[in-house]
Write an enzyme that holds these catalytic residues in place. Structure first.
Site, short mmCIF file in Angstrom:
data_model
loop_
_atom_site.label_atom_id
_atom_site.label_comp_id
_atom_site.label_asym_id
_atom_site.label_seq_id
_atom_site.Cartn_x
_atom_site.Cartn_y
_atom_site.Cartn_z
N TYR A 82 1.14 -1.13 -0.14
CA TYR A 82 -0.06 0.34 0.44
C TYR A 82 0.78 1.27 0.13
O TYR A 82 0.42 2.18 1.05
CB TYR A 82 -1.27 -0.19 1.06
CG TYR A 82 -1.60 -1.06 1.41
CD1 TYR A 82 -2.29 -2.27 0.57
CD2 TYR A 82 -2.81 -1.66 2.45
CE1 TYR A 82 -3.26 -2.86 0.33
CE2 TYR A 82 -3.51 -2.69 2.90
CZ TYR A 82 -3.67 -2.97 1.84
OH TYR A 82 -4.75 -4.06 1.51
N HIS A 150 -0.20 -12.03 1.69
CA HIS A 150 -1.11 -11.30 0.28
C HIS A 150 -1.63 -11.08 -0.96
O HIS A 150 -0.86 -11.80 -2.14
CB HIS A 150 -0.41 -9.47 0.72
CG HIS A 150 -0.75 -8.63 0.23
ND1 HIS A 150 -0.37 -7.34 -0.23
CD2 HIS A 150 -2.69 -8.62 0.04
CE1 HIS A 150 -1.31 -6.23 -0.49
NE2 HIS A 150 -2.17 -6.58 -0.29
#
Length: 453
Positions: A82, A150
């Protein structure tokens, strides 16, 4: 730019100056079950990135994180993918005010490993170790409460197994406490949790599913979702992205520094626009209905893999225990906001949802709130449910639609070539950075990747 907040007078009047630790313990390899301590509302920081905002450094991230803490939020979700999210969150948690008032043991930090860029994934044990160490440094902490693999749909089952094994080794070393996986396709998540249990004999602590329990898609509540995860021994299932990564908004999908990245097809967007007009005609914004419906519904639908952790009270400097809202498991949600007004509104909605739970009437009276808060919450729930059913009717064939992830033809550019001799993990190069943690120049982002949360 963000500035360090000052303590308000009310903090010394109605709330202890230093918050109590979350009751975690480890003895002989036995750890406190995640489902007994994870708060049912988690602050997600995917919004601290260019996909949702032109310049995340222009956000008051210090103010947002501090306000979340003072309103009772005790868990934060981030990822090295992110962009500058880990850095911004870590810096916000490292301010003198937060360190003094909210000791590290009083909140939980959840991050991820494996996703390097939009088209690069590395689940090798060597990379997992380097990624975790980098996250520890960015977040200014000696341990991570949970680490997810992830977006597991982009790699193979053996790669996931290697990453999970590496994370559990780090867990045994005391650097992390719980291990989970996250991703978009429910069938892939189900395959992976069953594979981990079968191959290791130990279930995963958590699964994070996103955009599969909201006004547009509710597949997480069913045999392909939470029921399958629970059968494979998963302790907690967290529901993320109740707005479908911004799809369920009057303004349409978010367009930040990375342009229009949302994978929803044009026909689905048009259907959501029609549903938004429907909500407008009844004096409501679709995002308000979407947020309340998802939070309020999953808090009960998600109990199968929920948690008894203390909920955020939603009120400044007011602690609330799980026993005060019924004492049962509550489904766990992840919220993401970018501005103080969004956080304030979300906290008001959350407080009202808690007031509508069993015993909410008594809780409200004891806390000095309106004696009819419980009744108002229950009636509001009925109104929201009616509009949610109307949205479902308008979406028609697009209700329950899941887009492809990954897209057909996806190639992991970081995948190892079996014909190439690779160096040992100890001699790996320095981990490739996520998009550089610096303000955007010229209004363009460093990387144009695949959607975040």
């Amino acid at each position: 730019m963000a500035s360090t907040p000052t303590e308000q007078p009310s903090s010394t009047q109605t709330f202890p100056s230093r918050q109590k630790p979350i009751p975690y313990s480890e003895d002989g390899g036995k750890r406190t079950p995640l489902s007994s301590i994870l708060p049912p509302l988690i602050f997600g920081t995917a919004t601290f990135n260019t996909q949702f905002n032109d310049d995340p450094f222009a956000l008051d991230t210090v103010g947002l994180v501090t306000s979340a803490l003072t309103h009772g939020i005790r868990a934060f979700d981030t990822s090295p993918y992110y962009g500058p999210s880990e850095q911004l969150l870590g810096d916000a948690l490292a301010t003198p005010f937060v360190r003094e008032t909210f000791p590290r043991a009083s909140y939980m930090v959840l991050t991820k490993v494996g996703r390097v860029k939009g088209d690069e994934f590395d689940y090798s044990a060597g990379w997992v170790r380097q990624s975790v160490q980098r996250s520890l440094e960015r977040l200014h902490t000696e341990y991570l409460d949970m680490v997810y693999c992830h977006d597991v749909e982009f790699v193979s089952a053996p790669e996931v197994l290697e990453a999970v094994t590496a994370l559990r080794e780090l867990r045994d070393e005391g650097k992390i406490r719980y291990v989970g996986i996250c991703g978009y396709p429910l069938d892939v998540l189900g395959d992976m949790v069953e594979m981990v249990l079968r191959e290791t004999g130990e279930p995963l602590d958590a699964v994070q599913s996103y955009a599969h329990f909201n006004l547009q898609n509710q597949t997480l509540d069913g045999p392909r979702g939470i029921e399958r995860f629970r059968a494979a021994g998963v302790d907690v299932v967290t529901n993320a992205s109740c707005l479908g990564m911004g799809l369920l908004r009057r303004e349409g999908v978010p367009v930040g520094g990375m342009g229009d990245w949302h994978p929803a097809p044009r026909e689905l967007r048009l259907a959501v626009h029609e549903a938004s007009n429907f909500c407008d005609s009844h004096g409501e914004r679709i995002e308000i209905i979407a947020i309340r419906w998802a939070l309020e519904t999953w808090i009960t639908k998600g109990v199968l893999c929920g948690s008894r952790g203390d909920p955020a009270s939603g009120l400044p400097w007011k602690h609330e225990s799980n026993s005060e809202v019924g004492g049962t498991r509550l489904g766990v949600n992840v919220i993401g906001v970018s501005h103080a007004t969004e956080l304030d509104k979300t906290m008001l909605v959350w407080r009202s949802i808690l007031d509508g739970l069993e015993g909410g009437e008594q809780t409200a009276v004891q806390a000095g709130r309106w004696y009819r808060a419980w009744e108002w919450s229950r009636n509001r729930k009925k109104a929201v449910q009616i509009l949610a059913e109307g949205v479902e009717e308008i979406l028609g064939p697009w209700f329950g639609h899941s887009w492809d992830s990954p897209n057909k033809g996806f190639v992991n550019k970081r995948k190892k070539d079996p014909n190439v001799v690779h160096r040992e993990p100890s001699s790996l190069l320095t981990p490739a950075a996520s998009p550089e943690s610096k303000p955007i120049e010229g209004g363009e982002s460093v990387e144009k990747g695949i959607p975040l949360r």
